[in-house]
Design a protein around this motif. Structure first.
Motif, PDB file in Angstrom:
ATOM      1  N   THR A  65       1.660   6.214  13.463  1.00  0.00           N
ATOM      2  CA  THR A  65       1.990   4.904  13.179  1.00  0.00           C
ATOM      3  C   THR A  65       1.390   3.589  13.924  1.00  0.00           C
ATOM      4  OG1 THR A  65       3.927   3.370  11.925  1.00  0.00           O
ATOM      5  CG2 THR A  65       4.262   4.442  14.023  1.00  0.00           C
ATOM      6  N   MET A  66       1.134   2.655  13.421  1.00  0.00           N
ATOM      7  CA  MET A  66       0.802   1.562  14.031  1.00  0.00           C
ATOM      8  C   MET A  66       1.719   0.348  13.870  1.00  0.00           C
ATOM      9  SD  MET A  66      -2.648  -0.522  14.181  1.00  0.00           S
ATOM     10  CE  MET A  66      -2.711  -2.612  14.199  1.00  0.00           C
ATOM     11  N   GLY A  67       2.615  -0.140  15.011  1.00  0.00           N
ATOM     12  CA  GLY A  67       3.274  -0.961  14.731  1.00  0.00           C
ATOM     13  C   GLY A  67       3.960  -1.417  16.067  1.00  0.00           C
ATOM     14  N   ALA A  95      -1.316  -7.282  17.465  1.00  0.00           N
ATOM     15  CA  ALA A  95      -0.593  -8.280  16.483  1.00  0.00           C
ATOM     16  C   ALA A  95      -1.545  -9.131  15.707  1.00  0.00           C
ATOM     17  CB  ALA A  95       0.397  -9.155  17.331  1.00  0.00           C
ATOM     18  N   GLY A  96      -1.113  -9.337  14.497  1.00  0.00           N
ATOM     19  CA  GLY A  96      -1.763 -10.289  13.655  1.00  0.00           C
ATOM     20  C   GLY A  96      -3.072  -9.575  13.067  1.00  0.00           C
ATOM     21  N   SER A  97      -3.008  -8.144  12.962  1.00  0.00           N
ATOM     22  CA  SER A  97      -4.131  -7.434  12.417  1.00  0.00           C
ATOM     23  C   SER A  97      -3.995  -7.694  11.075  1.00  0.00           C
ATOM     24  CB  SER A  97      -4.077  -5.927  12.765  1.00  0.00           C
ATOM     25  OG  SER A  97      -4.363  -5.603  14.088  1.00  0.00           O
ATOM     26  N   ALA A 105      -8.228   0.106  14.072  1.00  0.00           N
ATOM     27  CA  ALA A 105      -7.269   0.848  14.987  1.00  0.00           C
ATOM     28  C   ALA A 105      -6.975   2.210  14.982  1.00  0.00           C
ATOM     29  CB  ALA A 105      -6.110  -0.128  15.367  1.00  0.00           C
ATOM     30  N   LEU A 106      -6.611   2.513  13.630  1.00  0.00           N
ATOM     31  CA  LEU A 106      -6.137   3.805  13.032  1.00  0.00           C
ATOM     32  C   LEU A 106      -7.510   4.903  13.327  1.00  0.00           C
ATOM     33  CD1 LEU A 106      -4.142   2.708   9.948  1.00  0.00           C
ATOM     34  CD2 LEU A 106      -3.313   3.714  12.101  1.00  0.00           C
ATOM     35  N   LYS A 107      -8.615   4.079  12.778  1.00  0.00           N
ATOM     36  CA  LYS A 107      -9.776   5.198  12.932  1.00  0.00           C
ATOM     37  C   LYS A 107     -10.072   5.480  14.273  1.00  0.00           C
ATOM     38  CE  LYS A 107     -14.473   4.354  14.037  1.00  0.00           C
ATOM     39  NZ  LYS A 107     -14.870   3.550  15.157  1.00  0.00           N
ATOM     40  N   THR A 131      -1.507  -3.733  -0.260  1.00  0.00           N
ATOM     41  CA  THR A 131      -3.108  -3.897  -0.455  1.00  0.00           C
ATOM     42  C   THR A 131      -3.899  -2.572  -1.190  1.00  0.00           C
ATOM     43  OG1 THR A 131      -3.826  -3.509   1.414  1.00  0.00           O
ATOM     44  CG2 THR A 131      -3.452  -5.806   0.845  1.00  0.00           C
ATOM     45  N   ALA A 132      -3.222  -1.657  -0.593  1.00  0.00           N
ATOM     46  CA  ALA A 132      -3.918   0.058  -0.781  1.00  0.00           C
ATOM     47  C   ALA A 132      -5.237  -0.164  -0.243  1.00  0.00           C
ATOM     48  CB  ALA A 132      -3.811   0.151  -2.258  1.00  0.00           C
ATOM     49  N   GLN A 133      -5.603  -0.748   0.667  1.00  0.00           N
ATOM     50  CA  GLN A 133      -7.077  -0.915   1.531  1.00  0.00           C
ATOM     51  C   GLN A 133      -6.925  -0.060   2.650  1.00  0.00           C
ATOM     52  OE1 GLN A 133      -7.334  -5.121   2.269  1.00  0.00           O
ATOM     53  NE2 GLN A 133      -8.030  -5.617   0.253  1.00  0.00           N
ATOM     54  N   VAL A 134      -5.920   0.102   3.255  1.00  0.00           N
ATOM     55  CA  VAL A 134      -5.922   0.760   4.655  1.00  0.00           C
ATOM     56  C   VAL A 134      -6.572   2.057   4.453  1.00  0.00           C
ATOM     57  CG1 VAL A 134      -4.623   1.418   6.766  1.00  0.00           C
ATOM     58  CG2 VAL A 134      -4.286  -0.745   5.671  1.00  0.00           C
ATOM     59  N   GLY A 135      -6.074   3.142   3.380  1.00  0.00           N
ATOM     60  CA  GLY A 135      -6.567   4.453   3.393  1.00  0.00           C
ATOM     61  C   GLY A 135      -7.993   4.513   3.283  1.00  0.00           C
TER      62      GLY A 135
HETATM   63  C1  FAD Z   1      -4.033 -12.607   8.537  1.00  0.00           C
HETATM   64  C2  FAD Z   1      -3.385 -11.283   8.441  1.00  0.00           C
HETATM   65  C3  FAD Z   1      -2.488 -11.365   9.614  1.00  0.00           C
HETATM   66  C4  FAD Z   1      -1.445 -10.287   9.581  1.00  0.00           C
HETATM   67  N1  FAD Z   1      -0.544 -10.224  10.530  1.00  0.00           N
HETATM   68  C5  FAD Z   1       0.199  -9.333  10.747  1.00  0.00           C
HETATM   69  C6  FAD Z   1       1.092  -8.979  11.862  1.00  0.00           C
HETATM   70  O1  FAD Z   1       1.212  -9.943  12.638  1.00  0.00           O
HETATM   71  N2  FAD Z   1       2.165  -7.961  11.850  1.00  0.00           N
HETATM   72  C7  FAD Z   1       1.995  -7.244  10.783  1.00  0.00           C
HETATM   73  O2  FAD Z   1       3.201  -6.364  11.037  1.00  0.00           O
HETATM   74  N3  FAD Z   1       1.434  -7.246   9.888  1.00  0.00           N
HETATM   75  C8  FAD Z   1       0.469  -8.432   9.582  1.00  0.00           C
HETATM   76  N4  FAD Z   1      -0.371  -8.207   8.495  1.00  0.00           N
HETATM   77  C9  FAD Z   1      -0.121  -7.472   7.519  1.00  0.00           C
HETATM   78  C10 FAD Z   1      -1.080  -6.233   7.913  1.00  0.00           C
HETATM   79  O3  FAD Z   1      -2.471  -6.547   7.905  1.00  0.00           O
HETATM   80  C11 FAD Z   1      -0.855  -5.063   6.822  1.00  0.00           C
HETATM   81  O4  FAD Z   1       0.495  -4.952   6.700  1.00  0.00           O
HETATM   82  C12 FAD Z   1      -1.431  -3.994   7.343  1.00  0.00           C
HETATM   83  O5  FAD Z   1      -2.870  -4.011   7.345  1.00  0.00           O
HETATM   84  C13 FAD Z   1      -1.448  -2.720   6.290  1.00  0.00           C
HETATM   85  O6  FAD Z   1      -1.921  -3.369   4.970  1.00  0.00           O
HETATM   86  P1  FAD Z   1      -0.979  -2.912   3.589  1.00  0.00           P
HETATM   87  O7  FAD Z   1       0.498  -3.463   3.939  1.00  0.00           O
HETATM   88  O8  FAD Z   1      -1.498  -3.758   2.445  1.00  0.00           O
HETATM   89  O9  FAD Z   1      -1.107  -1.468   3.539  1.00  0.00           O
HETATM   90  P2  FAD Z   1      -1.765  -0.516   2.526  1.00  0.00           P
HETATM   91  O10 FAD Z   1      -3.122  -0.477   2.571  1.00  0.00           O
HETATM   92  O11 FAD Z   1      -1.198  -0.695   1.039  1.00  0.00           O
HETATM   93  O12 FAD Z   1      -1.459   0.819   2.896  1.00  0.00           O
HETATM   94  C14 FAD Z   1      -1.713   2.033   2.575  1.00  0.00           C
HETATM   95  C15 FAD Z   1      -1.566   3.268   3.495  1.00  0.00           C
HETATM   96  O13 FAD Z   1      -2.230   3.058   4.637  1.00  0.00           O
HETATM   97  C16 FAD Z   1      -1.376   3.540   5.840  1.00  0.00           C
HETATM   98  N5  FAD Z   1      -1.037   2.574   6.528  1.00  0.00           N
HETATM   99  C17 FAD Z   1      -0.920   1.098   6.313  1.00  0.00           C
HETATM  100  N6  FAD Z   1      -0.705   0.486   7.512  1.00  0.00           N
HETATM  101  C18 FAD Z   1      -0.335   1.354   8.441  1.00  0.00           C
HETATM  102  C19 FAD Z   1       0.067   1.242   9.753  1.00  0.00           C
HETATM  103  N7  FAD Z   1       0.379   0.015  10.439  1.00  0.00           N
HETATM  104  N8  FAD Z   1       0.248   2.340  10.333  1.00  0.00           N
HETATM  105  C20 FAD Z   1      -0.116   3.700   9.869  1.00  0.00           C
HETATM  106  N9  FAD Z   1      -0.538   3.460   8.631  1.00  0.00           N
HETATM  107  C21 FAD Z   1      -0.960   2.597   8.063  1.00  0.00           C
HETATM  108  C22 FAD Z   1      -0.380   4.135   4.995  1.00  0.00           C
HETATM  109  O14 FAD Z   1      -0.558   5.499   4.904  1.00  0.00           O
HETATM  110  C23 FAD Z   1      -0.178   3.243   3.957  1.00  0.00           C
HETATM  111  O15 FAD Z   1       0.476   3.936   2.800  1.00  0.00           O
HETATM  112  C24 FAD Z   1      -1.361  -9.283   8.386  1.00  0.00           C
HETATM  113  C25 FAD Z   1      -2.281  -9.493   7.587  1.00  0.00           C
HETATM  114  C26 FAD Z   1      -3.047 -10.275   7.338  1.00  0.00           C
HETATM  115  C27 FAD Z   1      -4.008 -10.859   6.208  1.00  0.00           C
END
Ligand code: FAD
Length: 298
Positions: A65-67, A95-97, A105-107, A131-135
């Motif tokens: 987990t990233m957090g 922070a702010g990712s 970072a995950l990659k 967003t469903a973008q991270v995967g």
């Molecule tokens: C400009 C901007 C600034 C931001 N700043 C912050 C901030 O300071 N702090 C903050 O907490 N968030 C911040 N966010 C939110 C953060 O970008 C998203 O929460 C994060 O990138 C995951 O996207 P999502 O929640 O849409 O996950 P989705 O894409 O919907 O997640 C899909 C799947 O990806 C995996 N996944 C997603 N996130 C993680 C993770 N962190 N670790 C491991 N697996 C993961 C999980 O399997 C998850 O089910 C910010 C967003 C923006 C646009």
């Protein structure tokens, strides 16, 4: 027979499904401190799928987990459910990712620390960022195929995987080569509950951040280092990776690596404007559907 190296990506999220009055701040953003932090629901389905693969074929389930430091709780929950190894990816520089920087970072973490992976499991979507973008972004950066909206693994071979995935109005069976990244839906399975024996063991697990706080509970140890070595021997020390551990560049993570700009946040309240009665006849419904199509509601 092949044993599979699996990585499950899990996120700690505010429980946005149980909103109360204080859940939103006046500016329309989520008041994270007022909401309990939970395991992202579809990440539980992803973990369950990985555990089932381990049970059927053998292998190791790694969870990342990233957090912030508090995200260690979802790692402990993963251990209570049967994960083999867990890692906290945490650094102030993350922070702010946005999703691009998160997936970078995950990659980096996967490539640097678990390069021989066969399958990466993600939830389909997180309930906060939504967003469903991270995967998909992580798959692209790892340069592996991505199978999204996966409901079940139909076949798993040494080099190939066949899955059933959800599509509009049905399902699709698709096959691809390993290594692969899957995003898993909440219709895939019923996540298992905590295993009592593991709960009793791993509730004492701790990571670097926790050491100063828990040191007084172990009067036999004088320093954090002594306590850390003890926890390591017992399998209770949760590894933590920062920017340097995953060989990441600070310009690719955090605010610096995030091109997304939030310009304005609006709180939208939906209000009903009267109602329309539809005749419960074929003609009445056909007329209603035509109206919806005409004004682009459907
Ligand atoms: C400009 C901007 C600034 C931001 N700043 C912050 C901030 O300071 N702090 C903050 O907490 N968030 C911040 N966010 C939110 C953060 O970008 C998203 O929460 C994060 O990138 C995951 O996207 P999502 O929640 O849409 O996950 P989705 O894409 O919907 O997640 C899909 C799947 O990806 C995996 N996944 C997603 N996130 C993680 C993770 N962190 N670790 C491991 N697996 C993961 C999980 O399997 C998850 O089910 C910010 C967003 C923006 C646009």
């Amino acid at each position: 027979m092949k044993e599979y190296t699996m990585v499950v990506l899990v996120k700690q999220v505010p429980d946005t499904q149980n909103l109360t009055g204080e859940a939103m701040k006046e500016d329309g953003t989520v008041n994270r401190s007022a909401l309990p932090a939970i395991f992202n629901p579809e990440d539980l389905n992803a973990l369950e799928m990985a555990l089932q693969v381990r049970e059927e074929y053998g292998g190791t389930v790694h969870v990342i987990t990233m957090g912030p430091p508090s995200a260690v709780e979802v790692l402990k929950e993963a251990m209570y459910r049967g994960a083999d190894r867990v890692y906290l990816l945490s650094d102030r520089k993350f922070a702010g990712s946005d999703t691009l920087a998160t997936s970078f970072a995950l990659k980096q973490a996967i490539q640097t620390k678990i390069p021989d992976f066969d399958i990466v499991f993600c939830g389909r979507q997180a309930i906060d960022g939504d967003t469903a973008q991270v995967g998909p972004q992580t798959a692209e950066k790892l340069d592996v195929p991505q199978l999204t909206y996966v409901e079940s693994i139909q076949e798993l071979g040494e080099k190939k995987i066949k899955v059933r995935k959800l599509i509009d109005n049905g399902t699709e069976i698709v096959e691809t080569a390993l290594p692969v990244l899957l995003t898993v839906t909440d219709t895939a399975n019923e996540p298992r509950p905590f295993i009592a024996k593991k709960l009793l063991k791993y509730r004492k697990a701790a990571c670097e951040f926790d050491l100063p706080k828990i040191l007084p509970r172990y009067p036999q140890f004088k320093t954090k280092e002594e306590l850390k070595n003890f926890l390591k021997k017992k399998g209770l020390f949760i590894e933590m990776w920062g920017l340097e551990d995953i060989k990441a560049n600070k310009d690719d993570v955090g605010f610096a690596g995030s091109p997304t700009m939030v310009k304005k946040i609006e709180s939208i309240t939906l209000t009903g404007k009267g109602f329309k009665k539809i005749e419960p006849t074929d003609e009445g419904i056909a007329h209603f559907v035509a109206e919806l199509i005409e004004d682009h509601t459907w």
